[in-house]
Design a protein around this motif. Structure first.
Motif, short mmCIF file in Angstrom:
data_model
loop_
_atom_site.label_atom_id
_atom_site.label_comp_id
_atom_site.label_asym_id
_atom_site.label_seq_id
_atom_site.Cartn_x
_atom_site.Cartn_y
_atom_site.Cartn_z
N MET A 1 -8.77 7.08 -7.38
CA MET A 1 -10.21 7.14 -7.16
C MET A 1 -10.49 6.69 -5.73
SD MET A 1 -13.34 5.73 -9.28
CE MET A 1 -13.58 4.07 -9.34
N LEU A 2 -11.24 7.46 -4.99
CA LEU A 2 -11.59 7.15 -3.62
C LEU A 2 -12.92 6.39 -3.60
CD1 LEU A 2 -10.69 7.59 -0.69
CD2 LEU A 2 -12.06 9.66 -0.67
N LEU A 3 -12.85 5.14 -3.19
CA LEU A 3 -14.04 4.29 -3.14
C LEU A 3 -14.60 4.26 -1.73
CD1 LEU A 3 -12.59 1.40 -5.30
CD2 LEU A 3 -14.24 3.12 -6.03
N ARG A 4 -15.87 3.89 -1.61
CA ARG A 4 -16.53 3.84 -0.31
C ARG A 4 -15.83 2.84 0.61
NH1 ARG A 4 -22.36 1.53 -0.34
NH2 ARG A 4 -21.20 -0.40 -0.55
N GLY A 5 -15.65 3.23 1.85
CA GLY A 5 -14.99 2.37 2.84
C GLY A 5 -13.62 2.91 3.17
N LEU A 6 -12.69 1.99 3.40
CA LEU A 6 -11.31 2.37 3.73
C LEU A 6 -10.41 2.16 2.53
CD1 LEU A 6 -10.98 0.78 7.26
CD2 LEU A 6 -10.69 3.18 6.73
N ASN A 7 -9.73 3.21 2.15
CA ASN A 7 -8.74 3.16 1.08
C ASN A 7 -7.37 3.19 1.76
OD1 ASN A 7 -10.28 3.77 -1.69
ND2 ASN A 7 -11.30 4.78 0.02
N VAL A 8 -6.51 2.23 1.46
CA VAL A 8 -5.23 2.08 2.14
C VAL A 8 -4.10 2.18 1.13
CG1 VAL A 8 -3.85 0.60 3.65
CG2 VAL A 8 -6.34 0.53 3.81
N LEU A 9 -3.11 2.98 1.47
CA LEU A 9 -1.92 3.15 0.65
C LEU A 9 -0.73 2.81 1.54
CD1 LEU A 9 -1.00 4.30 -2.16
CD2 LEU A 9 -0.63 6.45 -0.95
N VAL A 10 0.16 1.94 1.05
CA VAL A 10 1.34 1.53 1.80
C VAL A 10 2.57 2.10 1.11
CG1 VAL A 10 2.66 -0.43 2.68
CG2 VAL A 10 0.18 -0.60 2.50
N LEU A 11 3.39 2.82 1.89
CA LEU A 11 4.58 3.46 1.36
C LEU A 11 5.84 2.82 1.94
CD1 LEU A 11 3.50 7.19 1.81
CD2 LEU A 11 3.19 5.73 -0.21
N ASN A 12 6.90 2.80 1.14
CA ASN A 12 8.20 2.37 1.62
C ASN A 12 8.68 3.40 2.63
OD1 ASN A 12 11.27 2.55 1.52
ND2 ASN A 12 10.87 0.58 0.56
N VAL A 14 11.59 4.20 3.61
CA VAL A 14 12.83 4.90 3.27
C VAL A 14 12.66 5.80 2.05
CG1 VAL A 14 15.24 4.57 2.57
CG2 VAL A 14 14.23 3.04 4.27
N THR A 15 12.09 5.25 0.99
CA THR A 15 12.01 5.99 -0.28
C THR A 15 10.69 6.73 -0.47
OG1 THR A 15 11.05 4.14 -1.51
CG2 THR A 15 13.47 4.25 -1.36
N GLY A 16 9.64 6.33 0.23
CA GLY A 16 8.33 6.93 0.05
C GLY A 16 7.59 6.38 -1.17
N ALA A 17 8.19 5.39 -1.83
CA ALA A 17 7.56 4.77 -3.00
C ALA A 17 6.31 4.01 -2.59
CB ALA A 17 8.53 3.82 -3.69
N VAL A 18 5.30 4.03 -3.45
CA VAL A 18 4.07 3.28 -3.19
C VAL A 18 4.36 1.79 -3.35
CG1 VAL A 18 1.71 2.84 -3.96
CG2 VAL A 18 2.59 5.17 -3.95
N GLY A 46 7.44 -1.35 9.84
CA GLY A 46 8.07 -0.09 9.50
C GLY A 46 7.44 0.63 8.31
N ARG A 47 6.63 -0.08 7.52
CA ARG A 47 5.98 0.55 6.38
C ARG A 47 5.09 1.71 6.85
NH1 ARG A 47 9.22 -1.22 2.77
NH2 ARG A 47 8.79 -3.20 1.78
N VAL A 48 4.95 2.72 6.00
CA VAL A 48 4.07 3.85 6.28
C VAL A 48 2.71 3.51 5.69
CG1 VAL A 48 3.64 6.30 5.87
CG2 VAL A 48 5.99 5.47 6.23
N ILE A 49 1.67 3.60 6.51
CA ILE A 49 0.32 3.23 6.07
C ILE A 49 -0.56 4.47 6.12
CG2 ILE A 49 -1.64 1.70 6.43
CD1 ILE A 49 0.29 -0.05 8.12
N CYS A 50 -1.17 4.79 4.98
CA CYS A 50 -2.07 5.94 4.87
C CYS A 50 -3.50 5.43 4.67
CB CYS A 50 -1.67 6.82 3.69
SG CYS A 50 0.04 7.35 3.71
N PHE A 51 -4.43 6.02 5.39
CA PHE A 51 -5.84 5.64 5.27
C PHE A 51 -6.66 6.83 4.80
CE2 PHE A 51 -4.19 2.80 8.51
CZ PHE A 51 -4.76 1.59 8.19
N ALA A 52 -7.56 6.60 3.89
CA ALA A 52 -8.56 7.59 3.49
C ALA A 52 -9.91 6.92 3.68
CB ALA A 52 -8.37 8.01 2.05
N ILE A 53 -10.82 7.61 4.35
CA ILE A 53 -12.12 7.03 4.66
C ILE A 53 -13.21 7.79 3.91
CG2 ILE A 53 -13.78 6.55 6.50
CD1 ILE A 53 -11.32 6.59 8.42
#
Length: 67
Positions: A1-12, A14-18, A46-53
């Motif tokens: 669910m995309l909530l108002r503001g910044l939604n942040v997802l952090v991925l490994n 190497v593996t791409g795991a959340v 080194g973590r991959v950080i994804c942002f949804a606004i």
């Protein structure tokens, strides 16, 4: 669910795991802007950080987060 503001997802990087997901209401809360800064500082290098606004991110966001 995309909530108002910044939604942040952090991925490994190497593996791409959340590793983590968080939501920060930077539209309405100046405190959440600070919480976001602290959250980002706490991440392992080194973590991959994804942002949804959703809605304008500029309402209450800290200037230290703007590029």
């Amino acid at each position: 669910m995309l909530l108002r503001g910044l939604n942040v997802l952090v991925l490994n990087e190497v593996t791409g795991a959340v590793m983590s997901s968080r939501w920060f209401d930077t539209y309405e809360s100046k405190e959440d802007s600070g919480f976001l800064v602290e959250f980002l500082k706490s991440l392992k290098q080194g973590r991959v950080i994804c942002f949804a606004i959703k809605v304008s991110r500029h309402q209450s966001i800290s200037s230290s987060l703007l590029i």
